[in-house]
Design a protein around this motif. Sequence first.
Motif, PDB file in Angstrom:
ATOM      1  N   UNK A   1      25.178  26.909 -15.617  1.00 20.59           N
ATOM      2  CA  UNK A   1      23.936  26.953 -14.833  1.00 20.59           C
ATOM      3  C   UNK A   1      23.537  25.546 -14.395  1.00 20.59           C
ATOM      4  N   UNK A   2      23.734  24.553 -15.255  1.00 21.72           N
ATOM      5  CA  UNK A   2      23.435  23.172 -14.882  1.00 21.72           C
ATOM      6  C   UNK A   2      24.263  22.768 -13.665  1.00 21.72           C
ATOM      7  N   UNK A   3      25.559  23.065 -13.695  1.00 14.86           N
ATOM      8  CA  UNK A   3      26.420  22.726 -12.563  1.00 14.86           C
ATOM      9  C   UNK A   3      25.969  23.438 -11.294  1.00 14.86           C
TER      10      UNK A   3
ATOM     11  N   UNK B   1      17.022  14.774 -10.181  1.00 16.23           N
ATOM     12  CA  UNK B   1      17.229  13.373 -10.500  1.00 16.23           C
ATOM     13  C   UNK B   1      16.863  12.936 -11.902  1.00 16.23           C
ATOM     14  N   UNK B   2      16.191  13.806 -12.667  1.00 16.63           N
ATOM     15  CA  UNK B   2      15.805  13.401 -14.025  1.00 16.63           C
ATOM     16  C   UNK B   2      16.118  14.520 -15.012  1.00 16.63           C
ATOM     17  N   UNK B   3      16.195  14.136 -16.277  1.00 16.67           N
ATOM     18  CA  UNK B   3      16.410  15.132 -17.322  1.00 16.67           C
ATOM     19  C   UNK B   3      15.238  16.102 -17.376  1.00 16.67           C
ATOM     20  N   UNK B   4      14.041  15.607 -17.118  1.00 19.70           N
ATOM     21  CA  UNK B   4      12.857  16.469 -17.142  1.00 19.70           C
ATOM     22  C   UNK B   4      12.945  17.531 -16.042  1.00 19.70           C
ATOM     23  N   UNK B   5      13.349  17.119 -14.836  1.00 20.62           N
ATOM     24  CA  UNK B   5      13.519  18.084 -13.738  1.00 20.62           C
ATOM     25  C   UNK B   5      14.587  19.121 -14.092  1.00 20.62           C
TER      26      UNK B   5
ATOM     27  N   UNK C   1      14.691  26.057 -17.529  1.00 16.87           N
ATOM     28  CA  UNK C   1      13.691  26.986 -18.074  1.00 16.87           C
ATOM     29  C   UNK C   1      13.330  28.042 -17.037  1.00 16.87           C
ATOM     30  N   UNK C   2      13.152  27.620 -15.785  1.00 13.00           N
ATOM     31  CA  UNK C   2      12.823  28.563 -14.714  1.00 13.00           C
ATOM     32  C   UNK C   2      13.956  29.568 -14.476  1.00 13.00           C
ATOM     33  N   UNK C   3      15.188  29.145 -14.757  1.00 11.22           N
ATOM     34  CA  UNK C   3      16.350  30.013 -14.575  1.00 11.22           C
ATOM     35  C   UNK C   3      16.638  30.852 -15.821  1.00 11.22           C
ATOM     36  N   UNK C   4      15.769  30.753 -16.839  1.00 11.43           N
ATOM     37  CA  UNK C   4      15.948  31.554 -18.050  1.00 11.43           C
ATOM     38  C   UNK C   4      16.801  30.902 -19.117  1.00 11.43           C
ATOM     39  N   UNK C   5      16.937  29.567 -19.064  1.00 16.48           N
ATOM     40  CA  UNK C   5      17.715  28.828 -20.047  1.00 16.48           C
ATOM     41  C   UNK C   5      16.860  27.727 -20.670  1.00 16.48           C
TER      42      UNK C   5
ATOM     43  N   UNK D   1      19.673  18.922 -23.184  1.00 14.98           N
ATOM     44  CA  UNK D   1      20.016  18.625 -21.797  1.00 14.98           C
ATOM     45  C   UNK D   1      20.755  17.289 -21.717  1.00 14.98           C
ATOM     46  N   UNK D   2      20.310  16.299 -22.467  1.00 17.97           N
ATOM     47  CA  UNK D   2      20.968  14.997 -22.501  1.00 17.97           C
ATOM     48  C   UNK D   2      22.415  15.143 -22.970  1.00 17.97           C
TER      49      UNK D   2
END
Length: 147
Positions: free
Chosen positions: A9-11, A20-24, A30-34, A41-42
Amino acid sequence: MKKDKRQKKILELIAERPIGTQEELTQALAEAGFPATQATVSRDIRELGLRKQSGEGRGSRYMAGNAGSSTTYRQILASGILSVEPAGNLLVIRTVSGAAMAVGAALDHMNLPGLVGCIAGDDTLFLAVRTLEEVEPLRKELQVFLA
């Protein structure tokens, strides 16, 4: 399995839109259900070999590898692949721990003849090869990346 799905999902997310950030990235996951922590994430970013690349007027964004650089893909393969073994019309690739996803992403982007797709775990990949006849040439091509 949860980790594999999250990393896939990250890819997908970084390919769909600039992040551009780990927070984004954490928020988009989270919005995608993960839902995931910043530490998770790091770790995913490191395991996937994501890099930041300057964007057009909007800072930097995460990209897989070096976004299309065959040199970078080859570096990922050379540093990650430990063995390549045929199994019918599959190739089983063993990698250093945590590198299978990055190796799989590199292989997917290299458009290798006969390669249909791959499934990655933590340190093992299964490559689906179109025909039995294409297995050995692909194996030989990947063997050059072994140390």
